[in-house]
Design an enzyme around this catalytic site. Structure first.
Site, PDB file in Angstrom:
ATOM      1  N   CYS A 119      24.794 -16.863  63.766  1.00 44.86           N
ATOM      2  CA  CYS A 119      23.754 -16.612  62.696  1.00 44.86           C
ATOM      3  C   CYS A 119      22.836 -15.683  64.174  1.00 44.86           C
ATOM      4  CB  CYS A 119      23.378 -17.462  62.212  1.00 44.86           C
ATOM      5  SG  CYS A 119      23.135 -18.682  64.049  1.00 44.86           S
TER       6      CYS A 119
ATOM      7  N   GLU B 268      14.261 -27.369  64.815  1.00 44.30           N
ATOM      8  CA  GLU B 268      15.331 -28.857  65.720  1.00 44.30           C
ATOM      9  C   GLU B 268      15.240 -28.356  66.874  1.00 44.30           C
ATOM     10  OE1 GLU B 268      18.662 -30.746  62.942  1.00 44.30           O
ATOM     11  OE2 GLU B 268      17.680 -29.437  60.835  1.00 44.30           O
TER      12      GLU B 268
ATOM     13  N   GLU C  18      17.793 -24.133  58.021  1.00 40.90           N
ATOM     14  CA  GLU C  18      18.690 -22.885  59.397  1.00 40.90           C
ATOM     15  C   GLU C  18      19.429 -21.735  58.800  1.00 40.90           C
ATOM     16  OE1 GLU C  18      20.091 -25.132  62.782  1.00 40.90           O
ATOM     17  OE2 GLU C  18      18.520 -25.835  63.342  1.00 40.90           O
TER      18      GLU C  18
ATOM     19  N   ASN D 270      31.133 -21.075  60.605  1.00 43.40           N
ATOM     20  CA  ASN D 270      31.517 -20.470  62.450  1.00 43.40           C
ATOM     21  C   ASN D 270      31.432 -21.424  63.334  1.00 43.40           C
ATOM     22  OD1 ASN D 270      28.487 -21.654  61.658  1.00 43.40           O
ATOM     23  ND2 ASN D 270      27.534 -19.415  62.345  1.00 43.40           N
TER      24      ASN D 270
HETATM   25  N1  LIG Z   1      20.482 -20.328  61.548  1.00 37.12           N
HETATM   26  C1  LIG Z   1      20.952 -20.796  62.067  1.00 37.12           C
HETATM   27  O1  LIG Z   1      20.749 -21.414  62.235  1.00 37.12           O
HETATM   28  C2  LIG Z   1      22.280 -20.588  61.049  1.00 37.12           C
HETATM   29  C3  LIG Z   1      23.724 -21.049  62.202  1.00 37.12           C
HETATM   30  C4  LIG Z   1      24.901 -20.673  61.275  1.00 37.12           C
HETATM   31  C5  LIG Z   1      24.791 -19.823  60.878  1.00 37.12           C
HETATM   32  N2  LIG Z   1      23.919 -20.014  60.223  1.00 37.12           N
HETATM   33  C6  LIG Z   1      24.156 -18.913  58.346  1.00 37.12           C
HETATM   34  O2  LIG Z   1      25.440 -19.721  58.263  1.00 37.12           O
HETATM   35  C7  LIG Z   1      26.114 -18.740  56.719  1.00 37.12           C
HETATM   36  C8  LIG Z   1      27.203 -18.663  57.002  1.00 37.12           C
HETATM   37  O3  LIG Z   1      27.934 -20.085  56.826  1.00 37.12           O
HETATM   38  P1  LIG Z   1      27.968 -20.477  55.263  1.00 37.12           P
HETATM   39  O4  LIG Z   1      28.864 -19.280  54.781  1.00 37.12           O
HETATM   40  O5  LIG Z   1      28.979 -21.188  55.549  1.00 37.12           O
HETATM   41  O6  LIG Z   1      27.083 -20.119  54.333  1.00 37.12           O
HETATM   42  P2  LIG Z   1      26.886 -20.701  52.786  1.00 37.12           P
HETATM   43  O7  LIG Z   1      25.706 -20.917  52.625  1.00 37.12           O
HETATM   44  O8  LIG Z   1      28.153 -20.348  52.300  1.00 37.12           O
HETATM   45  O9  LIG Z   1      27.257 -21.935  52.791  1.00 37.12           O
HETATM   46  C9  LIG Z   1      27.350 -23.537  53.890  1.00 37.12           C
HETATM   47  C10 LIG Z   1      27.594 -24.788  53.059  1.00 37.12           C
HETATM   48  O10 LIG Z   1      26.623 -25.296  52.518  1.00 37.12           O
HETATM   49  C11 LIG Z   1      27.675 -25.267  51.602  1.00 37.12           C
HETATM   50  N3  LIG Z   1      26.905 -24.968  49.778  1.00 37.12           N
HETATM   51  C12 LIG Z   1      26.806 -23.873  49.181  1.00 37.12           C
HETATM   52  N4  LIG Z   1      26.042 -23.476  48.498  1.00 37.12           N
HETATM   53  C13 LIG Z   1      26.082 -25.125  48.146  1.00 37.12           C
HETATM   54  C14 LIG Z   1      25.112 -25.669  46.668  1.00 37.12           C
HETATM   55  N5  LIG Z   1      24.844 -24.597  45.675  1.00 37.12           N
HETATM   56  N6  LIG Z   1      24.446 -26.739  47.131  1.00 37.12           N
HETATM   57  C15 LIG Z   1      25.266 -27.597  48.373  1.00 37.12           C
HETATM   58  N7  LIG Z   1      25.401 -26.790  49.756  1.00 37.12           N
HETATM   59  C16 LIG Z   1      26.312 -25.748  49.095  1.00 37.12           C
HETATM   60  C17 LIG Z   1      28.871 -24.936  51.816  1.00 37.12           C
HETATM   61  O11 LIG Z   1      29.966 -25.585  51.110  1.00 37.12           O
HETATM   62  C18 LIG Z   1      29.159 -25.101  53.205  1.00 37.12           C
HETATM   63  O12 LIG Z   1      29.103 -26.289  53.214  1.00 37.12           O
HETATM   64  C19 LIG Z   1      25.624 -17.144  57.047  1.00 37.12           C
HETATM   65  O13 LIG Z   1      24.232 -16.771  56.316  1.00 37.12           O
HETATM   66  C20 LIG Z   1      24.246 -17.370  59.020  1.00 37.12           C
HETATM   67  O14 LIG Z   1      23.535 -17.015  59.615  1.00 37.12           O
HETATM   68  C21 LIG Z   1      22.651 -20.141  60.208  1.00 37.12           C
HETATM   69  O1  LIG Z   2      25.709 -19.324  64.839  1.00 41.12           O
HETATM   70  C1  LIG Z   2      24.382 -20.175  64.611  1.00 41.12           C
HETATM   71  C2  LIG Z   2      24.661 -20.574  65.545  1.00 41.12           C
HETATM   72  C3  LIG Z   2      23.464 -21.758  66.227  1.00 41.12           C
HETATM   73  C4  LIG Z   2      23.430 -22.073  67.499  1.00 41.12           C
HETATM   74  C5  LIG Z   2      23.042 -23.877  67.435  1.00 41.12           C
HETATM   75  O2  LIG Z   2      22.119 -24.296  65.904  1.00 41.12           O
HETATM   76  C6  LIG Z   2      22.553 -24.370  68.412  1.00 41.12           C
HETATM   77  O3  LIG Z   2      23.472 -23.393  69.777  1.00 41.12           O
HETATM   78  O4  LIG Z   2      21.991 -25.447  68.402  1.00 41.12           O
END
Ligand SMILES: NC(=O)c1ccc[n+]([C@@H]2O[C@H](COP(=O)([O-])OP(=O)(O)OC[C@H]3O[C@@H](n4cnc5c(N)ncnc54)[C@H](O)[C@@H]3O)[C@@H](O)[C@H]2O)c1
Ligand SMILES: O=C/C=C/C=C(\O)C(=O)O
Length: 486
Positions: free
Chosen positions: A288, A467, A254, A155
């Site tokens: 997120c 972090e 995260e 994202n």
């Molecule tokens: N808390 C935060 O700071 C934060 C920030 C941004 C996004 N997000 C979350 O991320 C999600 C969206 O991103 P996404 O769809 O790319 O997430 P995702 O979990 O599908 O994938 C994230 C990464 O993990 C890898 N991955 C997937 N399965 C794996 C496995 N079994 N082993 C190792 N790696 C694996 C993917 O290839 C990708 O690089 C949403 O849930 C969002 O809330 C959280």
């Molecule tokens: O989609 C999630 C956004 C996360 C943002 C950060 O981790 C940041 O601003 O450092």
């Protein structure tokens, strides 16, 4: 057509298997590049290169030199700003107006901020008495944790990856990065910047591929990785946590959220509408920290719904280079299927669709893209999936509340705890409510205002650890106490 290779030990290399996958532009569904998919062999080479680099010049480099190289990395990103911008917007479809203000500048800042911080954070020391009267002196030193596996989502690709790589390298670690399969390009490009900045071979490595049974899993299963930092879905976090348990490796997670906005009748309505527009629709709702459920005090509910509808209908959907567009497509057609399944669930559950709810008409050349309408609902019961699941799309459910206690209870009702936004001009109330919300990050009269020195992360199922600022240094270093008998 361009192919995107792994970056291992200072070299761009393809996969031994010859396996490639398509990188698709979500604006029109066209393939923009072919990406090499790493097998165990490439992941192993990357991890071993990272391990060796810890013992090489990087491990011995004086702090000043290391941090000045990281400043050069930041400068290198800025010097190639337009290339990074172009690549990020091709992979994600997001408006250039957004990526040029948020994604790319933060990519550079993530190196500068942590390079400066590591030079200025003290460690602790304690003098103690001993029975013989001579005493002892304890002092703590920081050492790199080792090889860090960085797994990042699609994202905010450059921003979220460098948010981890910046502090990891500042602390003297080496990294193997597995960017999202949806958005590999800026991470690949960063290898060139690292090389030009003088980062020694093996310090920064990139392997491309998918998650399960691919590069992601091979990385988390590799025994020579010393710790993992992951941003992504909660379910993926669980899988990574299990893999990290083998060998007792540290993790920073995260994860997902289903963040609540709370709008009190004593808010400044203009600010609340402007902020909620961003927290619901920025980056096509793929943040997120976004608020997919917003609770509004009953006396201003109708006005709020009307004004948010008007503002949402004023959003301009369009491709990255359209300077007036403030909303791009979703990241992929597959993700659009998921988001549209929730649009359908809302209808099935009897929601009132205030605006949106479907797919916009786009000109023919964009018809293959993952376009979607910004959507507002009211009227769903709290237990419906639209209100309990993270949808990760440009959509928000609005619900009225009557008392402060009820608003807090609603905000805290889900197993997630990432972020929340409170809108109230009553400062006492704002502090009182903020203190009671079960989330790692609370914004009052703002949203996504970031100071990189602050703790960042989620509670409950939204993550483990923090972090940001000294918290990044905590995760990316091993603290060692040395006790000297005097
Ligand atoms: N808390 C935060 O700071 C934060 C920030 C941004 C996004 N997000 C979350 O991320 C999600 C969206 O991103 P996404 O769809 O790319 O997430 P995702 O979990 O599908 O994938 C994230 C990464 O993990 C890898 N991955 C997937 N399965 C794996 C496995 N079994 N082993 C190792 N790696 C694996 C993917 O290839 C990708 O690089 C949403 O849930 C969002 O809330 C959280
Ligand atoms: O989609 C999630 C956004 C996360 C943002 C950060 O981790 C940041 O601003 O450092």
């Amino acid at each position: 057509m361009k192919d995107i290779k792994h970056y291992i030990n200072g070299q761009y290399v393809g996969s031994a298997s010859g396996k490639l996958f398509d990188n698709v532009n979500p604006v029109n569904g066209k393939v923009i590049s072919k990406v090499h998919e790493a097998g165990r062999e490439e992941v192993d080479a990357a991890v071993r290169a990272a391990k060796a680099a810890l013992r090489g010049t990087w491990g011995k480099m004086p702090l000043d030199e290391r941090t000045s190289i990281l400043h050069k990395v930041a400068d290198g990103i800025n010097a190639r700003f337009d290339e990074f911008l172009e690549a990020e917007c091709l992979d994600t479809g997001k408006p250039k107006s957004m990526a040029s203000h948020i994604d790319i500048p933060r990519g550079a800042a993530n190196f500068k901020v942590f390079a400066d911080m590591i030079k200025n954070v003290p460690t602790e020391s304690f003098e103690m008495p001993t029975p013989d009267g001579t005493g002892a002196l304890n002092y703590a030193v920081r050492r790199p944790k080792g090889v860090i596996g960085v797994i990042s989502p699609w994202n905010l690709p450059l921003l979220l990856m460098t948010w981890k790589v910046g502090p990891a390298l500042a602390c003297g670690n080496t990294v193997v990065v597995k960017p999202s399969e949806e958005t590999p390009t800026t991470t690949a490009l960063l290898g060139e910047v690292m090389q030009d900045a003088g980062v020694p071979d093996g310090v920064f490595n990139v392997v491309h591929g998918f998650g399960g049974d691919s590069a992601g899993a091979f990385l988390t299963e590799h025994p020579l990785v010393d710790g993992f930092t992951f941003t992504g879905e909660t379910g993926t976090g669980e899988v990574i946590m299990k893999a990290a348990a083998r060998g007792i490796r540290d993790i920073s997670l995260e994860l997902g959220g289903k963040n609540a906005g709370l709008v009190f009748a004593d808010c400044d309505m203009d600010k609340a509408i402007e902020g909620t527009m961003r927290s619901a629709f920025a980056n096509c709702g793929q943040v997120c920290l976004g608020t997919e459920r917003v609770y509004v005090e009953r006396s201003i509910f109708d006005e709020f719904v009307g004004r948010l509808k008007e503002a949402a209908e004023g959003l301009k959907i369009g491709p990255p280079e359209d300077t007036e567009a403030n909303m791009g497509p979703l990241v992929s057609l597959k993700h659009r299927e998921k988001v549209l399944s929730y649009y359908q669930k809302a209808l099935d559950g009897g929601a009132t669709v205030v605006t949106g709810g479907g797919v916009p008409d786009m000109p023919e050349e964009l018809a293959g893209g993952a376009w979607i309408q910004p959507t507002i609902w009211t009227g769903l019961p709290e237990h419906s999936a639209v209100i309990t699941d993270e949808i990760f799309g440009p959509c928000v459910h609005l619900c009225p509340f009557d008392t402060e206690e009820e608003a807090i209870e609603l905000a805290n009702s889900l197993p997630y705890g990432l972020a929340s936004a409170i809108w109230s001009e009553n400062i006492t109330r704002a502090h009182r409510v903020a203190g009671q919300i079960e989330a790692g990050i609370i914004w009052v009269n703002s949203w996504f205002l970031r100071d990189l020195r602050t703790p960042f992360g989620g509670s409950k199922q939204s993550g483990i650890g923090r972090e940001g600022g000294v918290h990044s240094l905590e995760f990316y270093t091993e603290m060692k106490n040395i006790c000297v008998k005097l």
